[in-house]
Every structure is written in C-alpha cells, then in structure tokens.
Design a protein around this motif. Structure first.
Motif, PDB file in Angstrom:
ATOM      1  N   TYR A   1       1.161   4.662  -3.213  1.00 36.26           N
ATOM      2  CA  TYR A   1       0.807   6.074  -3.061  1.00 36.26           C
ATOM      3  C   TYR A   1       2.030   6.948  -3.299  1.00 36.26           C
ATOM      4  O   TYR A   1       3.170   6.545  -3.026  1.00 36.26           O
ATOM      5  CB  TYR A   1       0.244   6.353  -1.670  1.00 36.26           C
ATOM      6  CG  TYR A   1      -1.163   5.840  -1.465  1.00 36.26           C
ATOM      7  CD1 TYR A   1      -2.257   6.659  -1.726  1.00 36.26           C
ATOM      8  CD2 TYR A   1      -1.392   4.547  -1.020  1.00 36.26           C
ATOM      9  CE1 TYR A   1      -3.553   6.196  -1.548  1.00 36.26           C
ATOM     10  CE2 TYR A   1      -2.680   4.063  -0.847  1.00 36.26           C
ATOM     11  CZ  TYR A   1      -3.757   4.897  -1.110  1.00 36.26           C
ATOM     12  OH  TYR A   1      -5.029   4.431  -0.944  1.00 36.26           O
TER      13      TYR A   1
ATOM     14  N   ASP B   1      -7.756   6.601   3.047  1.00 43.05           N
ATOM     15  CA  ASP B   1      -7.937   5.334   2.326  1.00 43.05           C
ATOM     16  C   ASP B   1      -7.396   4.148   3.119  1.00 43.05           C
ATOM     17  O   ASP B   1      -7.962   3.055   3.076  1.00 43.05           O
ATOM     18  CB  ASP B   1      -7.191   5.377   0.981  1.00 43.05           C
ATOM     19  CG  ASP B   1      -7.823   6.332  -0.011  1.00 43.05           C
ATOM     20  OD1 ASP B   1      -8.975   6.756   0.224  1.00 43.05           O
ATOM     21  OD2 ASP B   1      -7.149   6.653  -1.003  1.00 43.05           O
ATOM     22  N   PHE B   2      -6.286   4.391   3.824  1.00 47.03           N
ATOM     23  CA  PHE B   2      -5.577   3.254   4.437  1.00 47.03           C
ATOM     24  C   PHE B   2      -4.828   3.743   5.669  1.00 47.03           C
ATOM     25  O   PHE B   2      -4.190   4.795   5.643  1.00 47.03           O
ATOM     26  CB  PHE B   2      -4.585   2.653   3.430  1.00 47.03           C
ATOM     27  CG  PHE B   2      -4.211   1.231   3.711  1.00 47.03           C
ATOM     28  CD1 PHE B   2      -5.014   0.190   3.269  1.00 47.03           C
ATOM     29  CD2 PHE B   2      -3.051   0.921   4.410  1.00 47.03           C
ATOM     30  CE1 PHE B   2      -4.670  -1.135   3.503  1.00 47.03           C
ATOM     31  CE2 PHE B   2      -2.694  -0.396   4.660  1.00 47.03           C
ATOM     32  CZ  PHE B   2      -3.509  -1.430   4.203  1.00 47.03           C
TER      33      PHE B   2
ATOM     34  N   ASN C   1     -11.737  10.320   5.841  1.00 49.99           N
ATOM     35  CA  ASN C   1     -11.484  10.291   4.398  1.00 49.99           C
ATOM     36  C   ASN C   1     -10.180   9.572   4.027  1.00 49.99           C
ATOM     37  O   ASN C   1      -9.809   9.529   2.852  1.00 49.99           O
ATOM     38  CB  ASN C   1     -11.456  11.710   3.835  1.00 49.99           C
ATOM     39  CG  ASN C   1     -12.829  12.362   3.880  1.00 49.99           C
ATOM     40  OD1 ASN C   1     -13.851  11.698   3.682  1.00 49.99           O
ATOM     41  ND2 ASN C   1     -12.855  13.663   4.149  1.00 49.99           N
TER      42      ASN C   1
ATOM     43  N   LYS D   1       0.822  -1.210   0.000  1.00 55.46           N
ATOM     44  CA  LYS D   1       0.000   0.000   0.000  1.00 55.46           C
ATOM     45  C   LYS D   1       0.854   1.256   0.000  1.00 55.46           C
ATOM     46  O   LYS D   1       0.571   2.227  -0.708  1.00 55.46           O
ATOM     47  CB  LYS D   1      -0.932  -0.004   1.214  1.00 55.46           C
ATOM     48  CG  LYS D   1      -2.221  -0.746   0.998  1.00 55.46           C
ATOM     49  CD  LYS D   1      -3.091  -0.032  -0.044  1.00 55.46           C
ATOM     50  CE  LYS D   1      -4.423  -0.733  -0.237  1.00 55.46           C
ATOM     51  NZ  LYS D   1      -5.265  -0.040  -1.239  1.00 55.46           N
TER      52      LYS D   1
ATOM     53  N   GLU E   1       0.955  11.894  -0.724  1.00 57.15           N
ATOM     54  CA  GLU E   1      -0.294  11.311  -0.247  1.00 57.15           C
ATOM     55  C   GLU E   1      -0.115  10.522   1.053  1.00 57.15           C
ATOM     56  O   GLU E   1      -1.078   9.989   1.586  1.00 57.15           O
ATOM     57  CB  GLU E   1      -0.879  10.379  -1.309  1.00 57.15           C
ATOM     58  CG  GLU E   1      -1.310  11.089  -2.579  1.00 57.15           C
ATOM     59  CD  GLU E   1      -1.810  10.121  -3.629  1.00 57.15           C
ATOM     60  OE1 GLU E   1      -2.937  10.311  -4.129  1.00 57.15           O
ATOM     61  OE2 GLU E   1      -1.070   9.158  -3.945  1.00 57.15           O
TER      62      GLU E   1
ATOM     63  N   LYS F   1      -3.733  10.441   2.060  1.00 52.83           N
ATOM     64  CA  LYS F   1      -4.606   9.297   1.794  1.00 52.83           C
ATOM     65  C   LYS F   1      -4.210   8.066   2.598  1.00 52.83           C
ATOM     66  O   LYS F   1      -5.052   7.243   2.963  1.00 52.83           O
ATOM     67  CB  LYS F   1      -4.567   8.957   0.292  1.00 52.83           C
ATOM     68  CG  LYS F   1      -5.130  10.061  -0.595  1.00 52.83           C
ATOM     69  CD  LYS F   1      -6.597  10.306  -0.293  1.00 52.83           C
ATOM     70  CE  LYS F   1      -7.186  11.377  -1.200  1.00 52.83           C
ATOM     71  NZ  LYS F   1      -8.607  11.661  -0.878  1.00 52.83           N
TER      72      LYS F   1
END
Length: 366
Positions: free
Chosen positions: A88, A296-297, A294, A84, A92, A275
């Motif tokens: 990005y 993502d991970f 908000n 992950k 981010e 993110k």
C-alpha cells in the motif's frame, strides 16, 4: 515463594505507585507503595485491582485470519503484516495507538511512520486535544486556596480527589461544576453548580472567575468533546489560576508529547480514508466499527483480546505494562520509569521488539 515489586499503576493518568504481589511468576495481588510521592501509600480500588489486567483476556499467540483467526508462527505473522504494508502507498496506511503505551513505544512508532512516509497517525486522545502549557502539580492542588473542579474527580480519580480533600481540610474552598444532579465531588464541595451542557460554562464563569487567583487550581475532567476543553481554556486565559487537565489513560500525556492527539471525529476520518490500519494498544472497533467496514486489512498489536483484534487479519500479541520496561508520563507531566516484573504469557512479545522486527521485515531503518 512471594515477591513484591514496585511499579506505576496503569488504571488512570494520576501515576500512583503500586506494588505487585508475585507468586510463582504470576501477579496475584497488590500492596500500596508506602513512600511513593504521588499517592503517599494509598491506592484506589482500580489501583488495587490493576493486577487482573495481567491475567485476564490475554492474547498469547500470533494469529492470521484464514477462514477464521488461526495460530501461526511469529515469522508467518510478521511476513503477512509486512508484505501487506509494503503493498500500500503511505497515504493508504493509518496507524492508531492508545494512551496506554510506553513513551519508548511512541518514539519507535513515530520513527516507524516517518520511515514509511505515513502521515495518518495519532493516538486516541478521548476529549482532550494536544496542549503544551505548564499544568498544576499535585502539590498545587493540595496547597490551593480555591479549587474549581469540572467533572467528578473524587469518583473517577480518588487519589487526586484525596489531594482535594486535604486542601479542603486545610481551609480551601471547593467549587464543583458538572452535568448531573448529584455527584460525589459535588456532595463534598462547598458549592455545586449543575449545568445542562458545558457550553453554559462561559456564563457560569462570570460568577466563578472573581473567586480565583494565583493560589487557585482548576481541575478539568469529564468533557464530551475537545471543543469544550478548548472553550473552557479560553475562559481562564485572563486568570492566574493553575490548570490541571485530568487525562484519560495512564500515559496520555506521554502520547501527546510524541504523536498527534486525535478526537473521535479525527479518528473516524482516518478510519474512513485509509485502506490498511495498524493498531497499537487501542480498540477502534469498540467505538467506531462502522467506519472500519471499508478497510482492506487490519493489523492489531495488543496484549488483550479486543473487538478490533477479533476482526483483524493479523494479530501480534504484545506485552502488558508489568511485562516490559519503559516509562509513563502522568497528567501533571512527571515521567516515571517502569521495570519488567513478570514474563509475558506464552508467545507474547515486548511491543518495542515487535515494532522493530516488523520494520526490519519491511526494510525500514529505525
């Protein structure tokens, strides 16, 4: 079989020595370290109870969120986290640490961020911005002729408060400033000044400053914003008094020496613009959960089950203070070593090793 091992208390930034009582490789109590120069054989209640941190609410195995958090192998957890992070861009990704990590962990985390090109990094500094002036020492406090205290130091930092009491017994004048009608420090001071907010301090300082000289110390604790701290420092620019900010966590000063100090607004800004978030030792969900919705991970590296860990996608169980070696830097700037005393529980690992292994998975050289 009982064993007693010396370490540094993790409960606040004063840096007291404490002995852990170990029975069958488990911490079961504490005993004051009689010869330690900071606390001189005394420990406050938080220090006496510090061993509980090792035994309660611990993360013990790597976890990955599927339908819920499920136990996995270290390879699976590190693979998931590294894949992950590689997906990005650096802009981010955000990295947030706490003031409870070791200096060695900050050094590795800084290298980690630099190798990835991540600039959204810092530690939760509470209400203290970064500063680099030479602070007062504990001996300066004990030998002061006048002590000005902003906040309730006697209640929140009893072993620092003990130095204030010793100074008072030797003839020092103590002046206390706080927001509340009555405080433990105020009750025990020669003069207590209640204020509606710390913005009033510049006015109050006109009656206080003439009482301070080169043998005076100013203790600053219990502020609501970093701006208040900066404004109070400006008041003392023309004073010869020595200043001691009483930082929040056991290694807040060490964190300040390595990473950007982030206040609440700066933490919120990072949480809202990145993110992917990598959290080391902190719990941003406990103070800013709205700003995390908000993301993502989330990757959490911690020794404790926290709100942030429970909402994370990957959880990496780290070690607690007595389960690793390194150093802490206390609020006066003194760096003290800690040594590993007990093993981390079940499958938890040393935090430096976790960071290095994660970096290797990503392909970074630290």
């Amino acid at each position: 079989m009982l064993k007693i091992a010396h370490t540094i208390c993790p409960s606040c930034s004063v840096g007291c020595g404490v002995n852990l009582i170990i029975k069958n490789q488990e911490a079961v109590g504490t005993y004051p370290y009689k010869r330690h120069p900071v606390n001189q054989g005394k420990n406050c209640k938080k220090g006496r109870d510090s061993f509980h941190i090792l035994n309660e609410n611990r993360l013990k195995n790597p976890l990955i969120k599927k339908t819920s958090l499920e136990q996995v192998s270290w390879d699976d957890a590190l693979d998931a986290a590294s894949l992950k992070m590689k997906s990005y861009s650096p802009i981010e990704i955000g990295i947030i640490a706490s003031g409870n990590c070791t200096n060695q962990e900050y050094e590795i985390l800084k290298k980690f961020a630099e190798s990835m090109g991540v600039e959204n990094i810092g530690y939760n500094a509470g209400t203290f911005p970064s500063f680099d002036f030479k602070t007062a020492t504990l001996d300066d406090v004990e030998n002061a002729s006048t002590i000005l205290i902003i906040g309730d130091v006697l209640k929140e930092n009893p072993l620092l408060g003990r130095r204030v009491i010793l100074a008072h017994e030797n003839g020092a004048t103590t002046i206390s400033v706080d927001l509340f009608e009555k405080t433990l420090t105020g009750i025990n001071s020669d003069e207590y000044i209640q204020v509606g907010s710390m913005s009033e301090f510049s006015e109050i300082s006109k009656q206080v400053l003439p009482k301070l000289n080169e043998s005076s110390t100013v203790l600053i604790e219990n502020l609501k914003t970093s701006t208040e701290f900066e404004n109070i420092l400006k008041v003392f620019e023309g004073s010869d008094a020595k200043i001691l900010p009483v930082l929040d966590d056991c290694n807040s000063k060490g964190a300040m020496n390595h990473l950007p100090a982030l206040n609440k607004d700066e933490l919120k800004e990072i949480l809202e613009k990145v993110k992917l978030l990598y959290v080391v030792g902190d719990d941003p969900a406990s103070y800013n959960i709205e700003s995390m919705k908000n993301l993502d991970f989330i990757i959490t590296e911690s020794c404790l089950v926290t709100e942030t860990a429970l909402m994370s996608d990957v959880v990496l169980p780290g070690s607690c203070w007595a389960e690793k070696s390194g150093s802490f830097t206390n609020t006066t700037g003194e760096t003290q070593k800690i040594l590993k005393i007990v093993e981390a529980p079940v499958d938890a690992r040393d935090d430096v090793n976790i960071m290095i292994e994660l970096a290797e998975k990503i392909g970074l050289e630290l």
